[in-house]
Design a protein around this motif. Structure first.
Motif, mmCIF file in Angstrom:
data_model
loop_
_atom_site.group_PDB
_atom_site.id
_atom_site.type_symbol
_atom_site.label_atom_id
_atom_site.label_comp_id
_atom_site.label_asym_id
_atom_site.label_seq_id
_atom_site.Cartn_x
_atom_site.Cartn_y
_atom_site.Cartn_z
ATOM 1 N N HIS A 111 0.845 -1.195 0.000
ATOM 2 C CA HIS A 111 0.000 0.000 0.000
ATOM 3 C C HIS A 111 0.884 1.250 0.000
ATOM 4 O O HIS A 111 0.635 2.208 -0.740
ATOM 5 C CB HIS A 111 -0.928 0.009 1.219
ATOM 6 N N GLU A 112 1.937 1.222 0.818
ATOM 7 C CA GLU A 112 2.858 2.347 0.850
ATOM 8 C C GLU A 112 3.620 2.468 -0.467
ATOM 9 O O GLU A 112 3.842 3.572 -0.973
ATOM 10 C CB GLU A 112 3.849 2.167 2.005
ATOM 11 N N THR A 113 4.011 1.334 -1.022
ATOM 12 C CA THR A 113 4.739 1.342 -2.289
ATOM 13 C C THR A 113 3.892 1.958 -3.402
ATOM 14 O O THR A 113 4.377 2.784 -4.186
ATOM 15 C CB THR A 113 5.140 -0.094 -2.670
ATOM 16 N N CYS A 114 2.635 1.554 -3.469
ATOM 17 C CA CYS A 114 1.791 2.063 -4.541
ATOM 18 C C CYS A 114 1.464 3.542 -4.318
ATOM 19 O O CYS A 114 1.349 4.306 -5.284
ATOM 20 C CB CYS A 114 0.508 1.233 -4.636
ATOM 21 N N ALA A 115 1.328 3.971 -3.067
ATOM 22 C CA ALA A 115 1.119 5.392 -2.786
ATOM 23 C C ALA A 115 2.339 6.210 -3.200
ATOM 24 O O ALA A 115 2.205 7.304 -3.757
ATOM 25 C CB ALA A 115 0.817 5.589 -1.305
ATOM 26 N N GLU A 116 3.516 5.679 -2.933
ATOM 27 C CA GLU A 116 4.755 6.342 -3.352
ATOM 28 C C GLU A 116 4.809 6.499 -4.868
ATOM 29 O O GLU A 116 5.139 7.568 -5.397
ATOM 30 C CB GLU A 116 5.960 5.531 -2.868
ATOM 31 N N LEU A 402 0.635 -13.153 0.050
ATOM 32 C CA LEU A 402 0.236 -11.792 0.414
ATOM 33 C C LEU A 402 -0.878 -11.789 1.455
ATOM 34 O O LEU A 402 -0.872 -10.973 2.389
ATOM 35 C CB LEU A 402 -0.211 -11.027 -0.833
ATOM 36 N N ALA A 403 -1.842 -12.694 1.295
ATOM 37 C CA ALA A 403 -2.930 -12.764 2.271
ATOM 38 C C ALA A 403 -2.384 -13.082 3.665
ATOM 39 O O ALA A 403 -2.855 -12.527 4.674
ATOM 40 C CB ALA A 403 -3.948 -13.819 1.844
ATOM 41 N N ALA A 404 -1.385 -13.956 3.727
ATOM 42 C CA ALA A 404 -0.821 -14.341 5.023
ATOM 43 C C ALA A 404 -0.092 -13.188 5.708
ATOM 44 O O ALA A 404 0.032 -13.172 6.938
ATOM 45 C CB ALA A 404 0.131 -15.519 4.832
ATOM 46 N N ARG A 405 0.374 -12.218 4.923
ATOM 47 C CA ARG A 405 1.090 -11.075 5.512
ATOM 48 C C ARG A 405 0.167 -10.166 6.327
ATOM 49 O O ARG A 405 0.613 -9.463 7.227
ATOM 50 C CB ARG A 405 1.755 -10.257 4.398
ATOM 51 N N GLN A 406 -1.111 -10.116 5.942
ATOM 52 C CA GLN A 406 -2.107 -9.322 6.663
ATOM 53 C C GLN A 406 -1.676 -7.860 6.816
ATOM 54 O O GLN A 406 -1.682 -7.294 7.909
ATOM 55 C CB GLN A 406 -2.397 -9.930 8.039
ATOM 56 N N ARG A 407 -1.292 -7.278 5.681
ATOM 57 C CA ARG A 407 -1.002 -5.842 5.652
ATOM 58 C C ARG A 407 -2.214 -5.155 5.025
ATOM 59 O O ARG A 407 -2.518 -5.356 3.846
ATOM 60 C CB ARG A 407 0.247 -5.545 4.833
ATOM 61 N N PHE A 408 -2.898 -4.326 5.823
ATOM 62 C CA PHE A 408 -4.162 -3.734 5.387
ATOM 63 C C PHE A 408 -4.026 -2.225 5.225
ATOM 64 O O PHE A 408 -3.252 -1.571 5.931
ATOM 65 C CB PHE A 408 -5.263 -4.035 6.410
ATOM 66 N N ASN A 409 -4.813 -1.680 4.291
ATOM 67 C CA ASN A 409 -4.883 -0.226 4.177
ATOM 68 C C ASN A 409 -6.029 0.302 5.034
ATOM 69 O O ASN A 409 -6.690 -0.465 5.758
ATOM 70 C CB ASN A 409 -5.030 0.203 2.711
ATOM 71 N N ALA A 410 -6.289 1.598 4.950
ATOM 72 C CA ALA A 410 -7.306 2.218 5.798
ATOM 73 C C ALA A 410 -8.705 1.690 5.503
ATOM 74 O O ALA A 410 -9.598 1.769 6.359
ATOM 75 C CB ALA A 410 -7.273 3.733 5.628
ATOM 76 N N SER A 411 -8.902 1.143 4.306
ATOM 77 C CA SER A 411 -10.211 0.601 3.943
ATOM 78 C C SER A 411 -10.362 -0.864 4.317
ATOM 79 O O SER A 411 -11.415 -1.471 4.060
ATOM 80 C CB SER A 411 -10.438 0.767 2.433
ATOM 81 N N GLY A 412 -9.311 -1.440 4.884
ATOM 82 C CA GLY A 412 -9.368 -2.844 5.278
ATOM 83 C C GLY A 412 -8.976 -3.821 4.196
ATOM 84 O O GLY A 412 -9.148 -5.036 4.357
ATOM 85 N N ASP A 413 -8.441 -3.324 3.077
ATOM 86 C CA ASP A 413 -8.003 -4.204 1.987
ATOM 87 C C ASP A 413 -6.609 -4.735 2.286
ATOM 88 O O ASP A 413 -5.727 -3.983 2.735
ATOM 89 C CB ASP A 413 -7.961 -3.436 0.662
ATOM 90 N N ASP A 414 -6.393 -6.013 1.990
ATOM 91 C CA ASP A 414 -5.042 -6.531 2.107
ATOM 92 C C ASP A 414 -4.278 -6.254 0.806
ATOM 93 O O ASP A 414 -4.737 -5.494 -0.050
ATOM 94 C CB ASP A 414 -5.039 -8.014 2.490
ATOM 95 N N GLU A 415 -3.112 -6.886 0.633
ATOM 96 C CA GLU A 415 -2.249 -6.571 -0.506
ATOM 97 C C GLU A 415 -2.573 -7.395 -1.757
ATOM 98 O O GLU A 415 -1.980 -7.158 -2.819
ATOM 99 C CB GLU A 415 -0.783 -6.807 -0.119
#
Length: 457
Positions: A111-116, A402-415
């Motif tokens: 999420h941070e990468t794509c925002a960058e 990616l699902a196992a990493r459980q990195r979510f954005n503010a909307s609750g979406d994973d990677e």
């Protein structure tokens, strides 16, 4: 490629073999500190004439660099020229013919990468619109000859441009007419590095297929789907390729260091400038016998510079670089780190990916690497499985990783959503280059200039 603008007497001299290995060892990080670095290049063109701007002309590349300082970027100076920028989002650099590159900061999640990426493209578009400049995400210039392209004022490029024709027929094309997307990833130990290197090297041709996006040369189809990938097969055999020793027993930091010691040098950086050492031996340098710097021994900075001058499909520094993908549009930029993070940053995914490729032979690797620039997803794996089928399996593994990493954005979406463009490619069986060829042969009526209308940022 790395940019150096200063050298000092304080640079420590390499005293032992341990100093050569230390750069790899310092890359070891606990899993919670693993980060994602994404690099992406794009072509720059004048919107009115479609010509590539030079560095010095009014409103050209220099003006673009200066314009970006509005967003907090700090200039990097070589001689009297701004040849790069540094800021909170990493670094901006110029490739030899003005291809514009962001080397992103090491970030925690996609999420941070794509925002960058989005910030960067918004910034260059704002300044580009003011200057009349556009940006094109492809793997190879679709219509430009070498002679039509400018050369950026960076010292190392003069050395490389002079050396390339001595060692291959396509090295100048690599420098002047290609763009790529890359992902840089971490490892926890030497053993972890080895496993990730082997998996990513074996599957690098699959990434090449999925991101194949360079079917044109000088206005016409070139017979390849990833011509950029083909170019690397005749650039410089001593510093490119699939590195079969990576799959041999005993591979690790020492073996990669030996490989790099056998890669011929390009240069050494001294007193603010580049000393031409093209074709000379770093082993001689270690003995103080480098002809262009007699009596001098290399510093640790020299070794770091030298590590950046090899161009295999996967490269080791203090992280692993994935180097197989063509340049592309915004959603493909985000998809590449998603692909590799999903495979390499989850233990179960890494094991599953290794199970798919561990039986592949050296001959398999070479054949696949040779065929994939032309065939892309129609390439056959060792057991007759097409790369389209392999792609489905690998993307399933990456999705689970990616699902196992459980990195979510503010909307609750994973990677996992960042893989969607790749799922669509394998579902259709058509890579980006094939879509471009369909347009060229259809709606574009053979007019390559239409690529600027439909594919520019």
């Amino acid at each position: 490629m790395s940019t150096r603008t200063a050298s000092t007497a304080a640079d420590p001299v390499i005293e032992s073999r341990d100093d050569l290995l230390a750069v790899f060892q310092k890359g070891e990080k606990p899993k919670e500190n693993w980060r994602i670095g994404t690099e992406h290049e794009k072509f720059v063109f004048w919107k009115d004439t479609k010509r590539a701007p030079s560095y010095e002309e009014p409103g050209g590349i220099h003006a673009l660099m200066i314009g970006l300082t509005k967003f907090g970027w700090t200039p990097i100076i070589e001689g009297e020229n701004v040849i790069g920028l540094t800021g909170k989002d990493g670094g901006i650099s110029l490739e030899p013919a003005g291809q514009f590159e962001l080397s992103g900061a090491p970030l925690d999640n996609l999420h941070e990468t794509c925002a960058e990426t989005g910030r960067h493209l918004a910034q260059v578009k704002e300044i580009g619109d003011k200057l009349g400049i556009g940006f094109l995400g492809l793997g190879f210039w679709p219509d430009k000859t070498r002679a039509e392209l400018p050369i950026m004022p960076k010292g190392r490029y003069k050395i490389m441009l002079d050396h390339m024709p001595r060692v291959g027929t396509l090295g100048l094309d690599m420098m002047l007419r290609t763009c790529t997307i890359q992902t840089n990833l971490d490892y926890s130990s030497e053993a972890d590095m080895v496993k990730k290197f082997r998996v990513s090297l074996a599957l690098q041709p699959l990434a090449t297929a999925l991101f194949a996006n360079s079917p044109f040369k000088e206005g016409k189809p070139n017979g390849y789907l990833s011509y950029r990938s083909h170019i690397w097969t005749d650039t410089d055999p001593k510093r490119t390729g699939m590195l079969p020793f990576v799959f041999e027993d005993g591979f690790g930091y020492e073996r990669y260091a030996d490989y790099m010691l056998d890669v011929p040098m390009y240069f050494a950086f001294r007193e603010g400038g580049y000393v031409d050492a093209a074709g000379l031996s770093f082993r001689d340098f270690l003995r103080g016998e480098l002809s262009v710097l007699p009596g001098e021994k290399p510093t640790k900075a020299d070794w770091n510079d030298h590590l950046s001058t090899a161009f295999p499909e996967v490269r080791l520094k203090s992280f692993l670089e994935m180097r197989g993908a063509d340049g592309g549009p915004w959603n493909k930029i985000c998809a590449l780190p998603a692909f590799w993070v999903g495979l390499l940053y989850d233990d179960q995914a890494l094991d599953a990916a290794w199970d798919l490729v561990k039986h592949w032979t050296v001959e398999d690797h070479h054949r696949i690497r040779e065929q994939v620039p032309t065939l892309a997803l129609d390439t056959k794996g060792p057991r007759g499985r097409s790369f389209r089928e392999l792609g489905k399996l690998v993307l399933e593994i990456a999705h689970k990783g990616l699902a196992a990493r459980q990195r979510f954005n503010a909307s609750g979406d994973d990677e996992t959503g960042f893989l969607q463009p790749l799922h669509e490619i394998v579902a259709s069986g058509k890579v980006p280059a094939q879509d471009l060829l369909d347009r060229y042969n259809g709606a574009w009526g053979g007019d390559i200039s239409r690529v600027y209308d439909e594919m520019a940022y």
